[in-house]
Design an enzyme around this catalytic site. Sequence first.
Site: not given
Length: 354
Positions: A304-305, A308, A317, A320
């Site tokens: 996920h990170e 980014h 985002d 969520y």
Amino acid sequence: MNLNQRLKLGGSVLAIALCFSASAAASGLVASVSLEKKALGTGDDVVVRVTMFNSGDTAEKILRWHTPFGAIEQSLFEITRDGVNVPYEGKLVKRPAPTAADYLVIEPGKAYTATVELSHLYDMSVTGDYSIRFLSKTAAPVRTDKGEQAADEKTAGLLQSEAVSIWIEGDASPAQKAAEQEAALAGSLTFTQCSSSQQTQIKAAYTAAKNMANGSVSYLTGTPGQRYTKWFGAYNASRFNTVKSHFNAIKDAFANKAVVVDCGCKESYYAYVYPNQPYKIYVCNAFWPAPTTGTDSKGGTLVHEMSHFTVVAGTDDWAYGQSAAASLAISNPSQAIDNADSHEYFGENTPSLP
């Protein structure tokens, strides 16, 4: 530069109502941005005043983290310098799915205003003519402060203001900034503020994340099936190729870039990054009890990170949690392929889908 934010509830909103009267024909939230100065010198803080006003007849709600009324932990502004996009350099955090307490309710005829210092969130150190627009996600009808309705799929679910302009005399030229380069040792994993046990957990998570990225790339070389449509929506060649390029970049980053994991965060969320500061990932309290693999896992959080980072996939985002991400794939595939949690859940593939 210091962040200076003040929240005010407008008990008397006559002036605001007059300001927005042209856009109040349809119900919903409207936003505006104003500046105290039209030109700034080197070292001056760039401060804007953001107002969100409910011009309708019913209460409107919006996630607090999509507003400037608190700590800013995602991009809430669209800024350009001489027509060139200025990237966001603040936090982007992974959160649990929102609850009712995470929403701000704005009653009819009421307004909230915040003063925000932008210089520490966006690189505005370069001399030029800047344009600043508030641009945030919302479940409310899409509208600018002049009442315009968003037309294309990509901007659906956005609340945006009209742009304001300001001249900034910075301390660097565009050419000087472009010449700055980052030297790093490829393919390494290092730690900051991490105990020995934390390092052990991160190494396992890192291996899991690499396996997720590798598995995703392998899957995307074939014909997309239920796994793809579950998280990214109906097949479309352009969107499919975008997702494929994202995972190729994520795989490359884990394999060949200098990744740093910082364990100093004590916030309640999973993790965050500064998207224009690759490849440093800050892990937080929710990261540690998460499983190494599976839904909302440590490995998935790293995927996920990593997505980014602007130089990797530049995701945002939009939603969520598995339920919201799956719904986004159905309602707006263009946003799903730009959603970090969608990439995480595709990589985790739990429960397993063909």
